[in-house]
Motif scaffolding. Structure first.
Motif, mmCIF file in Angstrom:
data_model
loop_
_atom_site.group_PDB
_atom_site.id
_atom_site.type_symbol
_atom_site.label_atom_id
_atom_site.label_comp_id
_atom_site.label_asym_id
_atom_site.label_seq_id
_atom_site.Cartn_x
_atom_site.Cartn_y
_atom_site.Cartn_z
ATOM 1 N N ASN A 30 2.130 -5.166 1.121
ATOM 2 C CA ASN A 30 3.146 -4.626 0.053
ATOM 3 C C ASN A 30 2.553 -3.220 -0.440
ATOM 4 O OD1 ASN A 30 4.564 -6.688 -0.227
ATOM 5 N ND2 ASN A 30 3.366 -7.864 -1.743
ATOM 6 N N HIS A 34 4.859 -0.001 -0.454
ATOM 7 C CA HIS A 34 5.170 0.829 -1.743
ATOM 8 C C HIS A 34 4.866 2.196 -1.291
ATOM 9 C CE1 HIS A 34 5.154 1.835 -5.852
ATOM 10 N NE2 HIS A 34 4.053 2.616 -5.653
ATOM 11 N N THR A 38 8.382 4.202 -1.374
ATOM 12 C CA THR A 38 8.605 4.731 -2.621
ATOM 13 C C THR A 38 7.674 5.868 -2.961
ATOM 14 O OG1 THR A 38 8.574 2.526 -3.671
ATOM 15 C CG2 THR A 38 8.018 4.301 -5.136
#
Length: 407
Positions: A30, A34, A38
């Motif tokens: 994760n 990210h 992102t």
């Protein structure tokens, strides 16, 4: 399985290790996701970012496949290796499985982490067994328990491990052995979920693997649409499997890891540029998707369902290895929402039975399917889910037997 205090202790310890392993692995994946999807895009103004990053991922995965090897191992490969040799290779393989799986998950593959986690678990179990001089039977029993606990943990479905034991023992007459096996699965799973949830509190995470269904408002009309819902779910399940056979055939005819991985990256990136729901396995997006599904067109829902099923097999067959269960549930749910948006009579029930039919065809295990879906839908729907899963399995078994006899 032998039921003694030492084995019970090892089973509970195994559950704790499985839960911790799953939590740490998912936290790391994760974090990488990210950063890749992102943090980096916020610093760059790159048109069609999903396409370029997926293509870059295809390059890395293709090079890994070419020069390091065929990793991560699939669940089938891990179990077949253990069945054939009595062990799962761990010398260097654990690290290779971990790195390859992280590459696949980080760059948006429509695949889940379960296959890689089980291959990693199998290697660690063999390593421990070699140092504790376990018998082959003990190794097999503990690996079975570990796999059940791992599936229960990552799918937030505590009864999957127990249902695996029931699936194995349903045709047996040794009920004492089956009951002991169920109890050991339950203990191992409980320890696994405890460790998983405890460690998860240390890391930021979204709600995983949950579906938002409309409030249960029973209507008589739903009875007329239950059979069509089951038929559509069954048909979609076979379409999902058909995609797998087609992509496997393409991969066999073009055995070039780098080219296949780049092609998968390009296809994934094109789809991902159209909708983020095509990317990743779906466990973190399924709740969000289910909340907005009825506001979307039927065409959009069917496109997501069929597209994600197709991408799952493109990724898997072309070298982006991973688990298919999460995307199978997501794509089946998208198709079920398309049906329920057209026939809005107790829509939650129509969605539940359609997903149950589809996932039973794909997984070929009715009890596992039912327990997987138990906490995804309102409890009132569980009897329908269980009956549909059992009927679909019985029908598929009889059809297979009939086809075998006639050929």
């Amino acid at each position: 399985m032998n039921f003694n205090l030492v084995f019970v202790f090892y089973s509970c310890l195994l559950g704790l290790i499985v839960g911790a392993l799953a939590s740490l692995f998912l936290a790391l994946s994760n974090l990488l996701i990210h950063v890749t999807w992102t943090t980096i895009p916020e610093q760059l103004d790159t048109p069609f970012y999903p396409f370029w990053i997926c293509l870059f991922g295809g390059l890395l995965i293709g090079l890994f496949q070419t020069y390091i090897g065929d990793y991560p191992r699939t669940m089938h490969q891990t179990l077949e290796e253990f069945k054939t040799t009595g062990r799962v290779a761990y010398e260097g393989a654990v690290v290779k499985n971990t790195v390859a799986a992280l590459l696949v998950l980080t760059f948006g593959a429509s695949l889940g982490p379960e296959a890689a986690l089980i291959s990693i678990l199998g290697g660690l179990m063999t390593w421990a067994g070699d140092r504790m001089t376990w018998t082959l039977q003990k190794k097999k029993e503990l690996l079975d328990l570990g796999i059940g606990a791992m599936l229960s943990t990552i799918f937030y479905a505590p009864l999957i491990g127990v249902s695996e034991a029931l699936e194995d023992g349903v045709n047996r007459t040794n009920f004492k052995r089956t009951s002991i096996k169920v109890l050991l699965y339950a203990l191992t799973t409980a320890c696994g979920i405890f460790a998983f949830t405890t460690l998860n509190r240390l890391f930021p995470h979204e709600i995983l693997f949950s579906i938002s269904t409309p409030n249960v408002n029973w209507t008589v009309e739903v009875m007329y649409f239950l059979l069509p819902a089951v038929m559509i779910g069954t048909g979609f399940g076979y379409l999902f499997l058909l995609f797998g056979r087609w992509t496997d055939s393409v991969a066999r005819n073009y055995p070039h890891p780098l080219g296949l991985a780049l092609a998968a990256g390009a296809i994934l990136g094109l789809f991902g540029s159209m909708s983020s729901y095509f990317l990743f396995s779906g466990e973190q997006k399924i709740l969000e998707f289910s909340r907005i599904a009825f506001d979307q067109s039927v065409f959009f829902l069917i496109s997501i369902a069929v597209g994600k099923a197709f991408l799952t097999h493109v990724c898997f067959s072309f070298g982006w290895r991973g688990g298919k269960i999460f995307p199978a549930v997501f794509s089946s749910t998208a198709m079920a929402f398309a049906l329920a948006s057209v026939f809005p009579y107790t829509p939650g029930l129509l969605i539940a039975v359609s997903v149950a039919a589809s996932c039973t065809v794909i997984l070929k295990q009715p009890f596992v399917t039912a327990t997987l879906l138990l906490f995804l839908f309102p409890l009132q729907f569980f009897p329908f889910i269980l009956v549909v899963a059992w009927l679909i399995h019985q029908g598929a078994t009889r059809l297979t037997n009939h086809t075998t006899r006639t050929t």
